[in-house]
Design a protein around this motif. Structure first.
Motif, PDB file in Angstrom:
ATOM      1  N   TRP A   1      53.384  14.167 -13.068  1.00 19.85           N
ATOM      2  CA  TRP A   1      53.318  14.609 -14.334  1.00 19.85           C
ATOM      3  C   TRP A   1      54.585  14.503 -14.895  1.00 19.85           C
ATOM      4  CZ3 TRP A   1      51.721  17.431 -10.066  1.00 19.85           C
ATOM      5  CH2 TRP A   1      50.472  17.903  -9.661  1.00 19.85           C
ATOM      6  N   LEU A   2      54.696  14.042 -16.381  1.00 19.68           N
ATOM      7  CA  LEU A   2      55.933  14.248 -17.066  1.00 19.68           C
ATOM      8  C   LEU A   2      55.804  15.676 -17.846  1.00 19.68           C
ATOM      9  CD1 LEU A   2      58.055  13.284 -18.684  1.00 19.68           C
ATOM     10  CD2 LEU A   2      56.226  12.541 -20.558  1.00 19.68           C
ATOM     11  N   VAL A   3      57.052  16.472 -17.588  1.00 17.79           N
ATOM     12  CA  VAL A   3      57.205  17.797 -17.955  1.00 17.79           C
ATOM     13  C   VAL A   3      57.642  17.959 -19.191  1.00 17.79           C
ATOM     14  CG1 VAL A   3      58.346  19.947 -17.496  1.00 17.79           C
ATOM     15  CG2 VAL A   3      57.503  18.684 -15.613  1.00 17.79           C
ATOM     16  N   THR A   4      56.990  18.637 -20.061  1.00 16.48           N
ATOM     17  CA  THR A   4      57.388  18.654 -21.686  1.00 16.48           C
ATOM     18  C   THR A   4      57.617  20.192 -21.961  1.00 16.48           C
ATOM     19  OG1 THR A   4      55.181  18.947 -22.483  1.00 16.48           O
ATOM     20  CG2 THR A   4      56.054  16.722 -22.240  1.00 16.48           C
ATOM     21  N   ALA A   5      57.472  21.183 -20.929  1.00 19.46           N
ATOM     22  CA  ALA A   5      57.740  22.334 -21.123  1.00 19.46           C
ATOM     23  C   ALA A   5      59.358  22.558 -21.646  1.00 19.46           C
ATOM     24  CB  ALA A   5      57.727  23.388 -20.261  1.00 19.46           C
ATOM     25  N   GLU A   6      59.592  23.645 -22.415  1.00 21.17           N
ATOM     26  CA  GLU A   6      60.719  23.557 -23.267  1.00 21.17           C
ATOM     27  C   GLU A   6      61.756  24.227 -22.502  1.00 21.17           C
ATOM     28  OE1 GLU A   6      62.501  24.997 -27.873  1.00 21.17           O
ATOM     29  OE2 GLU A   6      60.632  25.924 -26.935  1.00 21.17           O
ATOM     30  N   TYR A   7      61.768  25.264 -21.646  1.00 25.86           N
ATOM     31  CA  TYR A   7      62.888  25.737 -20.961  1.00 25.86           C
ATOM     32  C   TYR A   7      62.234  26.136 -19.156  1.00 25.86           C
ATOM     33  CZ  TYR A   7      64.202  27.201 -25.378  1.00 25.86           C
ATOM     34  OH  TYR A   7      64.763  27.193 -26.919  1.00 25.86           O
ATOM     35  N   PRO A   8      62.149  25.002 -18.772  1.00 24.05           N
ATOM     36  CA  PRO A   8      61.861  25.142 -16.982  1.00 24.05           C
ATOM     37  C   PRO A   8      62.811  25.578 -16.187  1.00 24.05           C
ATOM     38  CG  PRO A   8      61.868  22.770 -17.618  1.00 24.05           C
ATOM     39  CD  PRO A   8      62.026  23.771 -18.969  1.00 24.05           C
ATOM     40  N   GLY A   9      64.296  25.104 -16.820  1.00 27.48           N
ATOM     41  CA  GLY A   9      65.391  25.761 -15.930  1.00 27.48           C
ATOM     42  C   GLY A   9      65.480  27.207 -15.857  1.00 27.48           C
ATOM     43  N   LEU A  10      65.254  27.876 -17.077  1.00 26.66           N
ATOM     44  CA  LEU A  10      65.431  29.051 -17.266  1.00 26.66           C
ATOM     45  C   LEU A  10      64.299  29.817 -16.508  1.00 26.66           C
ATOM     46  CD1 LEU A  10      66.377  29.736 -20.941  1.00 26.66           C
ATOM     47  CD2 LEU A  10      67.729  30.028 -19.181  1.00 26.66           C
ATOM     48  N   GLU A  11      62.935  29.346 -16.498  1.00 23.09           N
ATOM     49  CA  GLU A  11      62.028  30.089 -15.700  1.00 23.09           C
ATOM     50  C   GLU A  11      61.975  29.778 -14.424  1.00 23.09           C
ATOM     51  OE1 GLU A  11      59.118  31.380 -16.851  1.00 23.09           O
ATOM     52  OE2 GLU A  11      58.748  30.489 -18.933  1.00 23.09           O
ATOM     53  N   GLY A  12      62.745  28.824 -13.688  1.00 22.90           N
ATOM     54  CA  GLY A  12      63.116  28.539 -12.520  1.00 22.90           C
ATOM     55  C   GLY A  12      64.169  29.746 -11.986  1.00 22.90           C
ATOM     56  N   ALA A  13      65.118  29.680 -12.821  1.00 23.10           N
ATOM     57  CA  ALA A  13      66.268  30.591 -12.408  1.00 23.10           C
ATOM     58  C   ALA A  13      65.694  32.024 -12.613  1.00 23.10           C
ATOM     59  CB  ALA A  13      67.525  30.780 -13.649  1.00 23.10           C
ATOM     60  N   GLY A  14      64.599  32.312 -13.178  1.00 23.37           N
ATOM     61  CA  GLY A  14      64.041  33.856 -13.161  1.00 23.37           C
ATOM     62  C   GLY A  14      63.186  33.825 -11.821  1.00 23.37           C
ATOM     63  N   VAL A  15      62.557  32.611 -11.634  1.00 23.80           N
ATOM     64  CA  VAL A  15      61.974  32.772 -10.060  1.00 23.80           C
ATOM     65  C   VAL A  15      62.630  32.954  -9.124  1.00 23.80           C
ATOM     66  CG1 VAL A  15      60.459  31.285  -8.633  1.00 23.80           C
ATOM     67  CG2 VAL A  15      59.995  31.492 -11.088  1.00 23.80           C
ATOM     68  N   ALA A  16      63.986  32.350  -9.064  1.00 23.15           N
ATOM     69  CA  ALA A  16      64.913  32.476  -7.870  1.00 23.15           C
ATOM     70  C   ALA A  16      65.402  33.829  -7.826  1.00 23.15           C
ATOM     71  CB  ALA A  16      66.143  31.562  -8.191  1.00 23.15           C
ATOM     72  N   LEU A  17      65.822  34.411  -8.880  1.00 21.40           N
ATOM     73  CA  LEU A  17      66.202  36.152  -9.336  1.00 21.40           C
ATOM     74  C   LEU A  17      65.264  36.874  -8.663  1.00 21.40           C
ATOM     75  CD1 LEU A  17      68.517  37.808  -9.947  1.00 21.40           C
ATOM     76  CD2 LEU A  17      67.303  38.028 -12.417  1.00 21.40           C
ATOM     77  N   GLN A  18      63.802  36.542  -8.960  1.00 22.21           N
ATOM     78  CA  GLN A  18      62.883  37.436  -8.616  1.00 22.21           C
ATOM     79  C   GLN A  18      62.733  37.388  -7.110  1.00 22.21           C
ATOM     80  OE1 GLN A  18      59.420  37.364 -11.021  1.00 22.21           O
ATOM     81  NE2 GLN A  18      58.059  37.464  -9.230  1.00 22.21           N
ATOM     82  N   GLN A  19      62.577  36.178  -6.351  1.00 19.59           N
ATOM     83  CA  GLN A  19      62.438  35.937  -5.100  1.00 19.59           C
ATOM     84  C   GLN A  19      63.564  36.762  -4.131  1.00 19.59           C
ATOM     85  OE1 GLN A  19      59.705  32.181  -4.367  1.00 19.59           O
ATOM     86  NE2 GLN A  19      61.682  31.954  -3.948  1.00 19.59           N
ATOM     87  N   ALA A  20      64.613  36.911  -4.837  1.00 17.06           N
ATOM     88  CA  ALA A  20      66.268  37.231  -4.346  1.00 17.06           C
ATOM     89  C   ALA A  20      66.039  38.712  -4.083  1.00 17.06           C
ATOM     90  CB  ALA A  20      67.446  36.838  -4.953  1.00 17.06           C
ATOM     91  N   LEU A  21      65.371  39.348  -5.380  1.00 12.23           N
ATOM     92  CA  LEU A  21      65.322  40.829  -5.516  1.00 12.23           C
ATOM     93  C   LEU A  21      64.060  41.379  -4.910  1.00 12.23           C
ATOM     94  CD1 LEU A  21      66.299  41.320  -9.346  1.00 12.23           C
ATOM     95  CD2 LEU A  21      67.785  41.432  -7.164  1.00 12.23           C
ATOM     96  N   GLU A  22      63.107  40.488  -4.599  1.00  9.37           N
ATOM     97  CA  GLU A  22      61.894  40.904  -3.720  1.00  9.37           C
ATOM     98  C   GLU A  22      61.545  40.163  -2.457  1.00  9.37           C
ATOM     99  OE1 GLU A  22      58.702  40.629  -6.674  1.00  9.37           O
ATOM    100  OE2 GLU A  22      59.624  42.280  -7.906  1.00  9.37           O
ATOM    101  N   PRO A  23      62.461  40.449  -1.501  1.00  6.45           N
ATOM    102  CA  PRO A  23      62.406  39.766  -0.225  1.00  6.45           C
ATOM    103  C   PRO A  23      60.932  39.635   0.190  1.00  6.45           C
ATOM    104  CG  PRO A  23      64.268  41.320   0.065  1.00  6.45           C
ATOM    105  CD  PRO A  23      63.415  41.569  -1.384  1.00  6.45           C
ATOM    106  N   ALA A  24      60.872  38.383   0.884  1.00  3.31           N
ATOM    107  CA  ALA A  24      59.455  38.272   1.464  1.00  3.31           C
ATOM    108  C   ALA A  24      58.963  39.439   2.633  1.00  3.31           C
ATOM    109  CB  ALA A  24      59.032  36.843   2.210  1.00  3.31           C
ATOM    110  N   ALA A  25      57.856  39.829   2.714  1.00  4.41           N
ATOM    111  CA  ALA A  25      57.318  40.848   3.717  1.00  4.41           C
ATOM    112  C   ALA A  25      57.704  40.340   4.926  1.00  4.41           C
ATOM    113  CB  ALA A  25      55.838  41.289   3.519  1.00  4.41           C
ATOM    114  N   ALA A  26      58.140  41.197   5.899  1.00  6.71           N
ATOM    115  CA  ALA A  26      58.397  40.743   7.541  1.00  6.71           C
ATOM    116  C   ALA A  26      57.019  40.316   7.950  1.00  6.71           C
ATOM    117  CB  ALA A  26      58.966  41.892   8.016  1.00  6.71           C
TER     118      ALA A  26
END
Length: 322
Positions: free
Chosen positions: A297-322
């Motif tokens: 796929w060729l990505v045309t979305a406007e802000y994928p880097g910002l979206e990805g930073a949000g995913v990283a932050l969300q995963q950091a603040l909500e650790p995986a269940a043991a």
């Protein structure tokens, strides 16, 4: 009030957004040159929204450059950052710094159908990695790996600095021309904005043409207008990107698919779709079958880097269940 904020900082611009309810909002782009430090840029952003750093609790920045240790120097701009001092200045409870291409790769998990164009048909194989590759100021490469239910991890690397692969006699002659100028020829030396200009000059030197185009935009515009030299240069650019991406799929087992990102290719998306990219991606001799059916796929979305930073932050603040 406690807020989460995300940023995507490159060599020229810093993009900021609030991260709320798993979405970005209030996106702004600020020139890094206008601010002495990243802290001042963030405070300016918050002030424009009627907020202050005291309202901010968590921040994730996708940063151009290798991220490790206490001190970070941004690639291609004057900003530096010390983690401890940065947290104290902004009063942050949580600070997460990640490579900008790690953020880009995580952003692929948030793509909608209207944010990408299918280049090669196929079906993603569940549980397998995906390759994220993007010509821009340089050539970024990352591998996105599923990590349990709705969680992801990224294998960062320096794949843009692999040797430029040669697949034809014409490419070999151009490689020799590039080698005479550079000594060591990396993929990024061709597959980037400045690399497109370098490739144009190499073609002109090899064939005895007087170069009259000086920027990536001029070359792509001339190619779309039918200039034969520019057409060949842009065609070679697409073919070489296919070779490098195909090597990446073989190396990482990225049968989850390939995402083409960055600011260069979307400028000539239709040309890219009909170029030799797809055939060069799959042209791997006895392993050509391995590439068949890998979606691209060729990505045309406007802000994928910002979206990805949000995913990283969300995963950091909500650790995986043991």
């Amino acid at each position: 009030m406690t807020l989460a904020m995300v940023g995507d900082i490159g060599g020229t611009n810093a993009r900021f957004a609030l991260w709320r309810d798993e979405r970005i909002e209030s996106v702004q782009t600020l020139p890094a040159a206008d601010f002495a430090t990243p802290e001042l840029a963030i405070e300016h952003y918050l002030s424009s929204l009627g907020l202050s750093s005291g309202d901010l609790s968590s921040l994730c920045l996708g940063c151009a450059g290798p991220v490790s240790g206490e001190d970070f120097r941004f690639t291609n701009n004057h900003w530096t950052l010390n983690r401890s001092a940065f947290r104290r200045t902004l009063g942050l409870d949580n600070l997460l710094l990640i490579n900008d291409f790690t953020a880009m790769a995580l952003g692929m998990t948030r793509l909608r159908e209207d944010g990408r164009i299918q280049i090669c048909p196929g079906a993603s194989e569940p549980g397998n990695p995906s390759l994220v590759i993007g010509p821009g100021t340089g050539l970024g490469v990352s591998t996105l790996v599923p990590d349990g239910d709705d969680r992801w991890r990224v294998l960062p690397g320096e794949g843009g600095h692999v040797d430029l692969p040669v697949g034809s006699l014409r490419e070999a002659a151009l490689w020799q021309q590039l080698f005479a100028d550079l000594g060591h020829v990396r993929a990024e030396d061709v597959l980037s904005g400045s690399g497109l200009v370098r490739l144009y000059r190499a073609v002109c030197a090899l064939d005895g043409h007087a170069p009259h185009l000086g920027t990536p935009a001029e070359i792509s515009t001339a190619a779309l207008a039918g200039d034969p030299v520019a057409v060949e240069v842009l065609s070679l650019f697409c073919i070489w990107l296919g070779r490098v991406a195909g090597n990446g799929v073989l190396t990482t087992g990225a049968r989850g698919g390939v995402y083409i990102v960055g600011g260069v290719i979307p400028r000539f998306a239709a040309f890219f779709q009909s170029s030799g990219f797809a055939s060069s991606l799959c042209s791997k001799g006895c392993m050509s079958h391995y590439l068949k059916g890998v979606p691209v796929w060729l990505v045309t979305a406007e802000y994928p880097g910002l979206e990805g930073a949000g995913v990283a932050l969300q995963q950091a603040l909500e650790p995986a269940a043991a």
